[in-house]
Design an enzyme around this catalytic site. Structure first.
Site, short mmCIF file in Angstrom:
data_model
loop_
_atom_site.label_atom_id
_atom_site.label_comp_id
_atom_site.label_asym_id
_atom_site.label_seq_id
_atom_site.Cartn_x
_atom_site.Cartn_y
_atom_site.Cartn_z
N GLU A 12 1.06 -1.34 0.02
CA GLU A 12 0.44 0.21 -0.30
C GLU A 12 0.75 1.39 0.20
O GLU A 12 0.14 2.41 -0.61
CB GLU A 12 -0.76 -0.30 1.29
CG GLU A 12 -1.76 -1.12 1.11
CD GLU A 12 -2.03 -1.01 2.17
OE1 GLU A 12 -3.40 -2.10 2.43
OE2 GLU A 12 -2.26 -0.74 3.77
N ASP A 197 -11.85 -4.60 -2.61
CA ASP A 197 -13.01 -6.00 -2.98
C ASP A 197 -14.14 -5.22 -2.07
O ASP A 197 -14.36 -4.56 -1.69
CB ASP A 197 -12.64 -7.35 -1.99
CG ASP A 197 -11.86 -6.61 -0.54
OD1 ASP A 197 -10.93 -6.38 -0.36
OD2 ASP A 197 -13.34 -5.93 0.21
N1 SAH Z 1 -2.61 -11.97 3.94
C1 SAH Z 1 -2.75 -10.70 2.70
C2 SAH Z 1 -2.63 -9.29 3.65
C3 SAH Z 1 -4.42 -9.01 3.57
S1 SAH Z 1 -5.46 -8.60 4.94
C4 SAH Z 1 -2.03 -10.51 1.91
O1 SAH Z 1 -1.13 -11.65 1.98
O2 SAH Z 1 -1.50 -9.86 0.93
C5 SAH Z 1 -6.56 -6.64 4.32
C6 SAH Z 1 -5.69 -6.00 4.37
O3 SAH Z 1 -6.27 -4.89 3.49
C7 SAH Z 1 -5.84 -5.33 5.67
O4 SAH Z 1 -4.98 -4.00 6.32
C8 SAH Z 1 -7.06 -4.53 5.72
O5 SAH Z 1 -7.41 -2.97 6.19
C9 SAH Z 1 -7.79 -4.23 4.49
N2 SAH Z 1 -8.51 -4.62 3.50
C10 SAH Z 1 -8.47 -4.82 2.17
N3 SAH Z 1 -10.40 -5.27 2.28
C11 SAH Z 1 -10.94 -5.47 3.39
C12 SAH Z 1 -11.58 -6.44 3.47
N4 SAH Z 1 -12.79 -6.83 2.91
N5 SAH Z 1 -12.36 -6.37 5.52
C13 SAH Z 1 -11.32 -6.00 5.58
N6 SAH Z 1 -9.76 -5.44 5.61
C14 SAH Z 1 -9.80 -5.04 4.13
#
Ligand code: SAH
Length: 238
Positions: A12, A197
Protein backbone atom coordinates in the site's frame (compact mmCIF):
# COMPACT_ATOMS: atom_id res chain seq x y z
CA UNK A 1 3.54 21.33 8.65
CA UNK A 2 4.25 17.67 9.33
CA UNK A 3 1.95 14.96 8.02
CA UNK A 4 2.30 11.37 9.05
CA UNK A 5 0.88 8.46 7.08
CA UNK A 6 0.18 5.29 9.02
CA UNK A 7 0.04 2.36 6.61
CA UNK A 8 -0.30 -1.38 7.28
CA UNK A 9 1.11 -3.06 4.18
CA UNK A 10 4.28 -2.43 2.17
CA UNK A 11 2.25 -2.91 -1.03
CA UNK A 12 0.00 0.00 0.00
CA UNK A 13 2.85 2.41 0.83
CA UNK A 14 5.51 1.48 -1.73
CA UNK A 15 4.10 3.30 -4.77
CA UNK A 16 4.07 6.64 -3.04
CA UNK A 17 7.28 6.12 -1.04
CA UNK A 18 8.91 5.63 -4.45
CA UNK A 19 7.03 8.55 -6.00
CA UNK A 20 8.43 10.97 -3.38
CA UNK A 21 11.81 9.25 -3.07
CA UNK A 22 11.58 9.40 0.72
CA UNK A 23 14.20 7.48 2.67
CA UNK A 24 13.97 4.96 5.46
CA UNK A 25 15.21 6.22 8.84
CA UNK A 26 16.70 2.94 9.96
CA UNK A 27 15.79 1.53 13.41
CA UNK A 28 13.91 4.72 14.36
CA UNK A 29 11.31 2.73 16.33
CA UNK A 30 13.60 -0.14 17.43
CA UNK A 31 12.95 -2.53 19.09
CA UNK A 32 9.40 -2.13 17.73
CA UNK A 33 8.91 -3.42 14.18
CA UNK A 34 7.39 -0.15 12.84
CA UNK A 35 9.36 1.53 10.08
CA UNK A 36 9.75 5.24 9.30
CA UNK A 37 10.28 6.82 5.87
CA UNK A 38 10.81 10.57 5.91
CA UNK A 39 11.37 13.38 3.44
CA UNK A 40 10.41 16.89 2.42
CA UNK A 41 7.78 17.85 -0.14
CA UNK A 42 8.20 21.60 -0.47
CA UNK A 43 7.56 23.04 3.00
CA UNK A 44 5.81 19.89 4.11
CA UNK A 45 7.54 17.19 6.16
CA UNK A 46 6.24 13.85 4.94
CA UNK A 47 6.48 10.85 7.26
CA UNK A 48 5.29 7.39 6.31
CA UNK A 49 5.09 4.92 9.19
CA UNK A 50 4.59 1.28 8.32
CA UNK A 51 3.41 -1.20 10.94
CA UNK A 52 6.34 -3.46 10.08
CA UNK A 53 6.53 -7.22 9.86
CA UNK A 54 6.42 -10.31 12.01
CA UNK A 55 7.16 -13.85 10.85
CA UNK A 56 7.84 -12.58 7.35
CA UNK A 57 4.56 -10.82 6.65
CA UNK A 58 3.20 -7.31 7.10
CA UNK A 59 1.55 -6.65 10.45
CA UNK A 60 -2.07 -5.92 9.64
CA UNK A 61 -4.86 -5.36 12.15
CA UNK A 62 -5.71 -3.20 15.14
CA UNK A 63 -2.94 -4.13 17.58
CA UNK A 64 -0.17 -3.25 15.13
CA UNK A 65 -1.98 -0.10 13.98
CA UNK A 66 -2.42 1.06 17.59
CA UNK A 67 1.27 0.52 18.32
CA UNK A 68 2.39 2.29 15.15
CA UNK A 69 0.05 5.26 15.63
CA UNK A 70 0.96 5.74 19.29
CA UNK A 71 4.70 5.53 18.55
CA UNK A 72 4.37 7.84 15.55
CA UNK A 73 2.46 10.56 17.37
CA UNK A 74 4.64 10.45 20.48
CA UNK A 75 7.91 10.52 18.53
CA UNK A 76 6.99 12.73 15.56
CA UNK A 77 4.18 14.96 16.84
CA UNK A 78 2.50 15.38 13.41
CA UNK A 79 -0.09 18.07 12.65
CA UNK A 80 -2.16 15.52 10.75
CA UNK A 81 -2.23 11.70 10.68
CA UNK A 82 -3.40 10.05 7.46
CA UNK A 83 -4.47 6.41 7.55
CA UNK A 84 -4.18 5.26 3.98
CA UNK A 85 -4.82 1.74 2.76
CA UNK A 86 -7.12 -0.71 1.08
CA UNK A 87 -10.63 -1.68 2.10
CA UNK A 88 -13.68 -3.67 1.20
CA UNK A 89 -16.78 -1.72 0.13
CA UNK A 90 -20.34 -2.48 -0.95
CA UNK A 91 -21.91 -2.67 -4.43
CA UNK A 92 -25.13 -1.61 -2.69
CA UNK A 93 -23.52 1.80 -2.03
CA UNK A 94 -22.33 2.13 -5.63
CA UNK A 95 -18.67 1.36 -4.82
CA UNK A 96 -16.27 0.11 -7.47
CA UNK A 97 -12.88 -1.59 -7.39
CA UNK A 98 -9.93 0.84 -7.14
CA UNK A 99 -12.19 3.74 -6.25
CA UNK A 100 -10.69 6.00 -3.55
CA UNK A 101 -12.78 7.35 -0.69
CA UNK A 102 -12.21 9.88 2.08
CA UNK A 103 -13.53 8.78 5.49
CA UNK A 104 -16.33 10.80 7.07
CA UNK A 105 -16.48 8.73 10.25
CA UNK A 106 -14.96 5.62 11.78
CA UNK A 107 -16.29 2.72 13.87
CA UNK A 108 -15.61 -0.87 14.94
CA UNK A 109 -17.98 -3.63 13.75
CA UNK A 110 -16.78 -6.68 15.68
CA UNK A 111 -16.83 -5.60 19.30
CA UNK A 112 -20.11 -6.98 20.52
CA UNK A 113 -20.52 -6.00 24.15
CA UNK A 114 -24.03 -6.41 25.56
CA UNK A 115 -24.95 -4.32 28.56
CA UNK A 116 -25.52 -0.65 29.05
CA UNK A 117 -25.27 2.07 26.43
CA UNK A 118 -21.92 3.32 27.70
CA UNK A 119 -20.15 0.03 26.94
CA UNK A 120 -21.97 -0.37 23.66
CA UNK A 121 -21.06 3.16 22.61
CA UNK A 122 -17.44 2.77 23.64
CA UNK A 123 -17.19 -0.52 21.73
CA UNK A 124 -18.44 1.04 18.51
CA UNK A 125 -15.83 3.81 18.72
CA UNK A 126 -17.23 6.45 16.37
CA UNK A 127 -14.15 8.65 16.72
CA UNK A 128 -13.89 12.10 15.13
CA UNK A 129 -12.20 12.60 11.75
CA UNK A 130 -10.21 15.70 10.74
CA UNK A 131 -12.65 18.57 10.31
CA UNK A 132 -11.08 19.46 6.94
CA UNK A 133 -11.90 16.01 5.48
CA UNK A 134 -15.17 17.09 3.87
CA UNK A 135 -13.73 20.17 2.18
CA UNK A 136 -10.79 18.13 0.89
CA UNK A 137 -13.11 15.47 -0.55
CA UNK A 138 -15.33 18.11 -2.12
CA UNK A 139 -12.45 20.07 -3.67
CA UNK A 140 -10.74 16.97 -5.05
CA UNK A 141 -13.93 15.18 -6.07
CA UNK A 142 -13.60 12.10 -3.86
CA UNK A 143 -16.60 10.22 -2.53
CA UNK A 144 -16.88 9.97 1.24
CA UNK A 145 -17.77 6.96 3.38
CA UNK A 146 -17.69 5.72 6.94
CA UNK A 147 -14.71 3.49 7.74
CA UNK A 148 -15.65 0.32 9.64
CA UNK A 149 -12.95 -1.77 11.28
CA UNK A 150 -12.69 -5.33 12.52
CA UNK A 151 -10.00 -7.93 13.12
CA UNK A 152 -10.92 -10.23 10.22
CA UNK A 153 -10.82 -10.07 6.46
CA UNK A 154 -14.01 -12.07 6.10
CA UNK A 155 -17.41 -10.79 7.18
CA UNK A 156 -19.70 -12.77 9.47
CA UNK A 157 -23.48 -12.08 9.44
CA UNK A 158 -23.18 -10.43 12.88
CA UNK A 159 -20.53 -8.05 11.46
CA UNK A 160 -22.83 -7.12 8.58
CA UNK A 161 -25.69 -6.43 11.01
CA UNK A 162 -23.56 -3.94 12.96
CA UNK A 163 -22.17 -2.38 9.76
CA UNK A 164 -25.69 -1.86 8.39
CA UNK A 165 -27.13 -0.59 11.67
CA UNK A 166 -24.36 2.01 11.97
CA UNK A 167 -23.83 3.07 8.37
CA UNK A 168 -20.40 1.47 7.82
CA UNK A 169 -19.18 1.60 4.22
CA UNK A 170 -15.41 1.05 3.99
CA UNK A 171 -14.40 -2.21 5.70
CA UNK A 172 -10.82 -2.43 6.89
CA UNK A 173 -8.70 -3.85 9.71
CA UNK A 174 -6.92 -0.75 11.10
CA UNK A 175 -8.89 2.49 10.68
CA UNK A 176 -10.69 2.62 14.02
CA UNK A 177 -7.55 1.64 15.93
CA UNK A 178 -5.70 4.58 14.36
CA UNK A 179 -8.70 6.82 15.11
CA UNK A 180 -8.83 5.62 18.71
CA UNK A 181 -5.23 6.70 19.38
CA UNK A 182 -5.73 10.00 17.51
CA UNK A 183 -8.81 10.75 19.59
CA UNK A 184 -6.86 10.18 22.84
CA UNK A 185 -3.91 12.32 21.75
CA UNK A 186 -6.11 14.96 20.05
CA UNK A 187 -4.38 14.58 16.70
CA UNK A 188 -6.53 15.14 13.59
CA UNK A 189 -6.97 12.09 11.36
CA UNK A 190 -7.76 11.85 7.65
CA UNK A 191 -8.72 8.55 6.00
CA UNK A 192 -7.79 7.78 2.38
CA UNK A 193 -9.06 4.32 1.40
CA UNK A 194 -8.94 2.44 -1.90
CA UNK A 195 -11.33 -0.42 -2.65
CA UNK A 196 -9.80 -3.87 -3.28
CA UNK A 197 -12.98 -5.94 -2.91
CA UNK A 198 -16.74 -5.69 -2.77
CA UNK A 199 -18.13 -7.39 0.32
CA UNK A 200 -21.55 -7.99 -1.27
CA UNK A 201 -20.36 -9.13 -4.72
CA UNK A 202 -20.54 -12.83 -3.85
CA UNK A 203 -16.85 -13.26 -4.74
CA UNK A 204 -14.41 -14.84 -2.29
CA UNK A 205 -12.88 -11.82 -0.47
CA UNK A 206 -9.24 -12.92 -0.34
CA UNK A 207 -9.22 -13.83 -4.05
CA UNK A 208 -10.80 -10.52 -4.99
CA UNK A 209 -8.44 -8.63 -2.66
CA UNK A 210 -5.35 -10.33 -4.11
CA UNK A 211 -6.45 -9.84 -7.70
CA UNK A 212 -7.09 -6.10 -7.24
CA UNK A 213 -4.39 -5.17 -4.73
CA UNK A 214 -1.86 -3.64 -7.12
CA UNK A 215 -4.53 -1.73 -9.07
CA UNK A 216 -6.05 -0.34 -5.87
CA UNK A 217 -2.60 0.64 -4.53
CA UNK A 218 -1.78 2.48 -7.76
CA UNK A 219 -5.05 4.41 -7.42
CA UNK A 220 -4.13 5.12 -3.80
CA UNK A 221 -0.80 6.61 -4.88
CA UNK A 222 -2.48 8.91 -7.41
CA UNK A 223 -5.05 9.96 -4.78
CA UNK A 224 -2.37 10.60 -2.17
CA UNK A 225 -0.39 12.81 -4.56
CA UNK A 226 -3.52 14.92 -4.94
CA UNK A 227 -4.08 14.96 -1.17
CA UNK A 228 -0.48 16.05 -0.55
CA UNK A 229 -0.72 18.79 -3.20
CA UNK A 230 -3.94 19.99 -1.59
CA UNK A 231 -2.35 20.10 1.88
CA UNK A 232 0.71 21.92 0.48
CA UNK A 233 -1.65 24.49 -1.02
CA UNK A 234 -3.34 24.93 2.34
CA UNK A 235 -0.04 25.84 4.03
CA UNK A 236 0.93 28.35 1.37
CA UNK A 237 -2.43 30.15 1.64
CA UNK A 238 -2.37 30.19 5.47
N1 SAH B 1 -2.79 -11.89 3.84
C1 SAH B 1 -3.07 -10.75 3.02
C2 SAH B 1 -3.22 -9.58 3.89
C3 SAH B 1 -4.34 -8.71 3.55
S1 SAH B 1 -5.48 -8.53 4.81
C4 SAH B 1 -2.01 -10.65 1.97
O1 SAH B 1 -1.29 -11.61 1.77
O2 SAH B 1 -1.89 -9.68 1.24
C5 SAH B 1 -6.35 -7.14 4.33
C6 SAH B 1 -5.69 -5.80 4.49
O3 SAH B 1 -6.36 -4.97 3.57
C7 SAH B 1 -5.90 -5.16 5.85
O4 SAH B 1 -4.81 -4.34 6.20
C8 SAH B 1 -7.21 -4.36 5.68
O5 SAH B 1 -7.16 -3.07 6.27
C9 SAH B 1 -7.41 -4.23 4.19
N2 SAH B 1 -8.66 -4.78 3.63
C10 SAH B 1 -8.93 -4.83 2.30
N3 SAH B 1 -10.16 -5.36 2.09
C11 SAH B 1 -10.68 -5.67 3.30
C12 SAH B 1 -11.92 -6.25 3.72
N4 SAH B 1 -12.86 -6.62 2.84
N5 SAH B 1 -12.12 -6.42 5.04
C13 SAH B 1 -11.19 -6.05 5.93
N6 SAH B 1 -10.00 -5.50 5.59
C14 SAH B 1 -9.74 -5.30 4.29
Amino acid sequence: MRICYVVAMVAEAKPFIERYGIEEVKDFFAPLPCMLYEGKVGDLTLDVVLNGQQQGSDLIGCEAATMATLSAIQRLNPDLVINSGTCGAFCANGAEIAEVYIGNGVMFHDRRVPGDNAWGTQSLGNYPVWEGSRQLAKTLGFKMGKVTTGSSLDMQPCDLDIIQQNGGELKDMEGAAVGFVCSLLKTPILYVKSVTDLCDSGAETFEEFSKNLSRACEALKVANERVIDYLKGQISTN
